[in-house]
Design a protein around this motif. Structure first.
Motif, PDB file in Angstrom:
ATOM      1  N   GLY A  98      14.067   1.294  -9.987  1.00 11.64           N
ATOM      2  CA  GLY A  98      13.616   2.215 -11.025  1.00 11.64           C
ATOM      3  C   GLY A  98      12.188   2.022 -11.460  1.00 11.64           C
ATOM      4  N   LYS A  99      11.433   1.143 -10.781  1.00  9.25           N
ATOM      5  CA  LYS A  99      10.032   0.910 -11.124  1.00  9.25           C
ATOM      6  C   LYS A  99       9.162   1.039  -9.881  1.00  9.25           C
ATOM      7  CE  LYS A  99      10.744  -1.444 -15.442  1.00  9.25           C
ATOM      8  NZ  LYS A  99      10.431  -2.627 -16.275  1.00  9.25           N
ATOM      9  N   CYS A 100       7.834   0.948 -10.065  1.00  8.44           N
ATOM     10  CA  CYS A 100       6.873   1.253  -9.010  1.00  8.44           C
ATOM     11  C   CYS A 100       6.199   0.010  -8.449  1.00  8.44           C
ATOM     12  CB  CYS A 100       5.789   2.190  -9.547  1.00  8.44           C
ATOM     13  SG  CYS A 100       6.295   3.925  -9.628  1.00  8.44           S
ATOM     14  N   LEU A 101       5.912   0.061  -7.134  1.00 10.29           N
ATOM     15  CA  LEU A 101       5.032  -0.924  -6.518  1.00 10.29           C
ATOM     16  C   LEU A 101       3.641  -0.723  -7.092  1.00 10.29           C
ATOM     17  CD1 LEU A 101       4.594  -3.129  -4.321  1.00 10.29           C
ATOM     18  CD2 LEU A 101       4.076  -1.252  -2.734  1.00 10.29           C
ATOM     19  N   ASP A 102       3.051  -1.803  -7.621  1.00  9.75           N
ATOM     20  CA  ASP A 102       1.854  -1.717  -8.455  1.00  9.75           C
ATOM     21  C   ASP A 102       0.860  -2.784  -8.035  1.00  9.75           C
ATOM     22  OD1 ASP A 102       0.934  -0.836 -11.527  1.00  9.75           O
ATOM     23  OD2 ASP A 102       0.506  -2.942 -11.100  1.00  9.75           O
ATOM     24  N   VAL A 103      -0.434  -2.438  -8.032  1.00 11.79           N
ATOM     25  CA  VAL A 103      -1.485  -3.430  -7.806  1.00 11.79           C
ATOM     26  C   VAL A 103      -1.847  -4.020  -9.165  1.00 11.79           C
ATOM     27  CG1 VAL A 103      -3.794  -3.854  -6.915  1.00 11.79           C
ATOM     28  CG2 VAL A 103      -2.351  -2.111  -5.845  1.00 11.79           C
ATOM     29  N   ALA A 104      -1.696  -5.315  -9.292  1.00  7.53           N
ATOM     30  CA  ALA A 104      -1.847  -5.974 -10.592  1.00  7.53           C
ATOM     31  C   ALA A 104      -3.181  -5.622 -11.244  1.00  7.53           C
ATOM     32  CB  ALA A 104      -1.726  -7.491 -10.433  1.00  7.53           C
ATOM     33  N   SER A 105      -3.108  -5.180 -12.492  1.00  8.02           N
ATOM     34  CA  SER A 105      -4.279  -4.853 -13.313  1.00  8.02           C
ATOM     35  C   SER A 105      -5.169  -3.788 -12.687  1.00  8.02           C
ATOM     36  CB  SER A 105      -5.107  -6.120 -13.601  1.00  8.02           C
ATOM     37  OG  SER A 105      -4.314  -7.085 -14.268  1.00  8.02           O
ATOM     38  N   GLY A 106      -4.628  -3.011 -11.749  1.00  4.28           N
ATOM     39  CA  GLY A 106      -5.419  -1.975 -11.095  1.00  4.28           C
ATOM     40  C   GLY A 106      -6.548  -2.531 -10.250  1.00  4.28           C
ATOM     41  N   ARG A 119      -2.770  -9.316  -6.118  1.00  7.21           N
ATOM     42  CA  ARG A 119      -1.335  -9.343  -5.882  1.00  7.21           C
ATOM     43  C   ARG A 119      -0.686  -8.007  -6.255  1.00  7.21           C
ATOM     44  NH1 ARG A 119       0.573 -14.672  -5.255  1.00  7.21           N
ATOM     45  NH2 ARG A 119      -1.088 -15.821  -4.204  1.00  7.21           N
ATOM     46  N   THR A 120       0.441  -7.773  -5.623  1.00  7.44           N
ATOM     47  CA  THR A 120       1.256  -6.615  -5.986  1.00  7.44           C
ATOM     48  C   THR A 120       2.449  -7.077  -6.802  1.00  7.44           C
ATOM     49  OG1 THR A 120       2.509  -6.718  -3.929  1.00  7.44           O
ATOM     50  CG2 THR A 120       0.552  -5.306  -3.958  1.00  7.44           C
ATOM     51  N   GLN A 121       2.990  -6.140  -7.564  1.00  8.84           N
ATOM     52  CA  GLN A 121       4.072  -6.464  -8.482  1.00  8.84           C
ATOM     53  C   GLN A 121       4.915  -5.214  -8.723  1.00  8.84           C
ATOM     54  OE1 GLN A 121       1.954  -7.551 -12.079  1.00  8.84           O
ATOM     55  NE2 GLN A 121       1.185  -5.495 -12.413  1.00  8.84           N
ATOM     56  N   LEU A 122       6.013  -5.398  -9.431  1.00  9.68           N
ATOM     57  CA  LEU A 122       6.810  -4.280  -9.900  1.00  9.68           C
ATOM     58  C   LEU A 122       6.352  -3.942 -11.322  1.00  9.68           C
ATOM     59  CD1 LEU A 122       9.194  -2.743  -8.528  1.00  9.68           C
ATOM     60  CD2 LEU A 122      10.703  -3.988 -10.086  1.00  9.68           C
ATOM     61  N   VAL A 141       1.178   6.365   3.248  1.00 12.28           N
ATOM     62  CA  VAL A 141       1.987   5.744   4.306  1.00 12.28           C
ATOM     63  C   VAL A 141       1.769   6.530   5.595  1.00 12.28           C
ATOM     64  CG1 VAL A 141       4.281   4.899   4.927  1.00 12.28           C
ATOM     65  CG2 VAL A 141       3.666   5.138   2.526  1.00 12.28           C
ATOM     66  N   PRO A 142       0.651   6.324   6.278  1.00  8.99           N
ATOM     67  CA  PRO A 142       0.360   7.100   7.487  1.00  8.99           C
ATOM     68  C   PRO A 142       1.165   6.634   8.683  1.00  8.99           C
ATOM     69  CG  PRO A 142      -1.400   5.527   7.081  1.00  8.99           C
ATOM     70  CD  PRO A 142      -0.463   5.437   5.907  1.00  8.99           C
ATOM     71  N   ALA A 143       1.018   7.400   9.771  1.00  8.89           N
ATOM     72  CA  ALA A 143       1.801   7.130  10.970  1.00  8.89           C
ATOM     73  C   ALA A 143       1.462   5.787  11.601  1.00  8.89           C
ATOM     74  CB  ALA A 143       1.590   8.250  11.988  1.00  8.89           C
ATOM     75  N   ALA A 144       0.289   5.226  11.303  1.00  8.32           N
ATOM     76  CA  ALA A 144      -0.123   3.962  11.921  1.00  8.32           C
ATOM     77  C   ALA A 144       0.585   2.749  11.337  1.00  8.32           C
ATOM     78  CB  ALA A 144      -1.631   3.774  11.781  1.00  8.32           C
ATOM     79  N   ARG A 145       1.498   2.988  10.365  1.00 11.95           N
ATOM     80  CA  ARG A 145       2.328   1.939   9.776  1.00 11.95           C
ATOM     81  C   ARG A 145       1.568   1.046   8.796  1.00 11.95           C
ATOM     82  NH1 ARG A 145       4.181  -1.457  14.018  1.00 11.95           N
ATOM     83  NH2 ARG A 145       5.409  -2.498  12.415  1.00 11.95           N
ATOM     84  N   ASP A 146       0.381   1.470   8.377  1.00  9.36           N
ATOM     85  CA  ASP A 146      -0.260   0.826   7.241  1.00  9.36           C
ATOM     86  C   ASP A 146       0.375   1.381   5.963  1.00  9.36           C
ATOM     87  OD1 ASP A 146      -2.237  -0.228   9.053  1.00  9.36           O
ATOM     88  OD2 ASP A 146      -3.230   1.714   8.950  1.00  9.36           O
ATOM     89  N   ILE A 147       0.331   0.601   4.894  1.00  6.56           N
ATOM     90  CA  ILE A 147       0.639   1.106   3.556  1.00  6.56           C
ATOM     91  C   ILE A 147      -0.613   0.852   2.736  1.00  6.56           C
ATOM     92  CG2 ILE A 147       2.070   0.830   1.506  1.00  6.56           C
ATOM     93  CD1 ILE A 147       4.399   0.077   3.281  1.00  6.56           C
ATOM     94  N   VAL A 148      -1.261   1.933   2.305  1.00  5.47           N
ATOM     95  CA  VAL A 148      -2.627   1.848   1.784  1.00  5.47           C
ATOM     96  C   VAL A 148      -2.677   2.271   0.330  1.00  5.47           C
ATOM     97  CG1 VAL A 148      -5.007   2.604   2.136  1.00  5.47           C
ATOM     98  CG2 VAL A 148      -3.460   2.408   4.101  1.00  5.47           C
ATOM     99  N   ASN A 149      -3.385   1.477  -0.490  1.00  4.78           N
ATOM    100  CA  ASN A 149      -3.705   1.895  -1.852  1.00  4.78           C
ATOM    101  C   ASN A 149      -5.060   2.606  -1.812  1.00  4.78           C
ATOM    102  OD1 ASN A 149      -5.228   0.657  -4.666  1.00  4.78           O
ATOM    103  ND2 ASN A 149      -3.382   1.870  -4.869  1.00  4.78           N
ATOM    104  N   PRO A 150      -5.086   3.946  -1.984  1.00  5.45           N
ATOM    105  CA  PRO A 150      -6.346   4.665  -1.816  1.00  5.45           C
ATOM    106  C   PRO A 150      -7.427   4.265  -2.803  1.00  5.45           C
ATOM    107  CG  PRO A 150      -4.475   6.173  -1.680  1.00  5.45           C
ATOM    108  CD  PRO A 150      -3.944   4.848  -2.158  1.00  5.45           C
ATOM    109  N   GLN A 151      -7.052   3.891  -4.023  1.00  6.23           N
ATOM    110  CA  GLN A 151      -8.066   3.505  -5.004  1.00  6.23           C
ATOM    111  C   GLN A 151      -8.910   2.348  -4.478  1.00  6.23           C
ATOM    112  OE1 GLN A 151      -7.970   2.773  -9.662  1.00  6.23           O
ATOM    113  NE2 GLN A 151      -6.894   1.124  -8.613  1.00  6.23           N
TER     114      GLN A 151
END
Length: 423
Positions: free
Chosen positions: A347-355, A362-365, A378-388
């Motif tokens: 019920g919560k989001c994958l988050d980059v700590a403190s933006g 680190r990442t967190q919930l 989540v592109p086809a190349a199997r990376d998971i990217v934070n655009p910011q």
């Protein structure tokens, strides 16, 4: 590199093309096109919102419930063709393809900006029939070849009638100009970055291969504040608002689709003595899909060593570490990749700590709040990217040990940054 073409849409109606009677002229003579390949399976949680497989009898026009056919010429780019109605230049081949044909002809004394038109072709769009905001937009096509030949698969903002171009925005998924047989281009156009100032990049096939020799799949993965281009599953460019130098990002609203085959113009140049006509753009399919997974559902995300992305201790408290752990099928390892750009568990989001945007953040919930720290592509190349941050989800130290914290890091293509999302 910038895509140096000018506006293609100023003199062609985009939203109110009259339905003209189909003409009887069939496809150009030539070798039969290859047999259609079966559709690839769609992930269970991905909803297909638009699909045209172009199945139907040879000579039939495109489905009028999905496409409208534009007519006329285009002085804006100094293109040479006249776009015709019905099935004269756009028809099914009976083998699961739409065939758009450019010919050197003028059977009806069409008049163009330069006088009597020298060529005919076709342009189709989904305005008034289908629009999409976000998702995967893709087409499998075999493009034509030759000097002055200009095929394209692209999108325009559905508000173009109200705000005009380029304020409407334009997403070019694939363009090819005939003098570059091995290269295609993907480009964004918007206010302050249009025409020759568009923001994009090219993708070149290895070993001198030509795109006209085989079918290829051209895609964008589009989420809030991020658009990623790929060819045959290989990502070659990702764009975010950070690429616009403070100019307006106009890509968070509905867009419609366009397929066309132009002849001549400022960018490709005009046909010459080397150009063989007719030329054909074969379209195997066009598909748009999004994701309807909801928080609390979803499936595992696996990474290096076959380990699963895991919420430590299955604790849903804000700030709980996100880590790698042996896959165990618990709710702490069930992630939903949403059409809103979020990745959710418990019920919560994958988050980059403190933006944060620095390597090693680190990442967190965390409670979902719509911030850029919770946006993921989540592109086809199997990376998971934070655009910011324009950085990839990464297993710290390249480790697959239980408890390895996940972080963001400059995208390198390493195994620690490759993820398989099960939806």
């Amino acid at each position: 590199m910038d895509s140096p073409h000018l506006s293609r849409r100023l003199l062609v109606s985009l939203v109110s093309v009259l339905a003209l009677a189909s003409l009887s002229t069939g496809l150009a003579q030539g070798a039969p096109p290859p047999v259609k390949e079966p559709a690839a399976p769609t992930a269970a949680a991905a909803a297909v919102t638009f699909s045209d497989e172009f199945d139907g009898p040879a000579g039939a026009a495109a489905d009028g419930g999905k496409w409208q056919t534009e007519t006329g010429d285009n002085v804006a780019n100094h293109e040479r063709q006249f776009y015709t109605a019905g099935n004269r230049n756009a028809a099914l081949d009976g083998q699961g393809h739409l065939v758009i044909t450019a010919r050197r002809e003028n059977p009806s004394n069409y008049q163009c900006w330069y006088g009597r038109c020298e060529y005919t072709s076709a342009r189709l769009n989904t305005a008034g029939r289908f629009t999409t905001t976000y998702g995967r937009v893709e087409a499998r096509m075999k493009i034509p070849r030759g000097q002055g030949i200009w095929p394209a698969f692209w999108m325009l903002g559905n508000d173009i009638g109200q705000v005009g171009w380029p304020n409407s925005g334009e997403i070019d998924i694939m363009e090819n100009v005939g003098f570059e047989p091995s290269t295609v281009h993907g480009t964004l156009h918007g206010p302050g970055y249009s025409g020759s100032g568009g923001i994009g990049a090219g993708y070149t096939l290895p070993g001198g291969q030509a795109f006209a020799d085989a079918f290829h799949t051209f895609s964008v993965d589009w989420s809030p504040n991020a658009i990623t281009w790929s060819v045959d599953g290989t990502v070659y460019q990702r764009r975010t608002p950070a690429d616009l130098g403070g100019r307006q990002w106009v890509f968070d609203k509905p867009f419609f689709l366009i397929l066309n085959l132009a002849v001549g113009g400022y960018w490709p140049g005009d046909p010459d003595g080397s150009t063989v006509l007719p030329q054909q753009l074969l379209v195997d399919y066009v598909r748009v899909s999004t994701d309807t997974a909801q928080p609390g559902g979803g499936g595992p995300i696996t990474g290096i060593g076959g380990k699963c992305v895991d919420v430590a201790g299955a604790d849903s408290a804000n700030g709980t570490a996100v880590q790698l752990y042996d896959c165990n099928g618990t709710a702490a390892q069930k992630w939903s990749v949403g059409g809103d750009g979020t990745i959710r568990a418990l019920g919560k989001c994958l988050d980059v700590a403190s933006g944060g945007t620095a390597d090693g953040t680190r990442t967190q919930l965390w409670e979902c709040n719509g911030s850029a720290a919770q946006q993921w592509a989540v592109p086809a190349a199997r990376d998971i990217v934070n655009p910011q941050a324009d950085k990839c989800l990464d297993a710290t130290g390249g480790s697959s040990a239980n408890g390895t914290r996940l972080q963001i890091w400059t995208c390198t293509g390493a195994a620690a940054q490759k993820w398989t999302v099960t939806r």
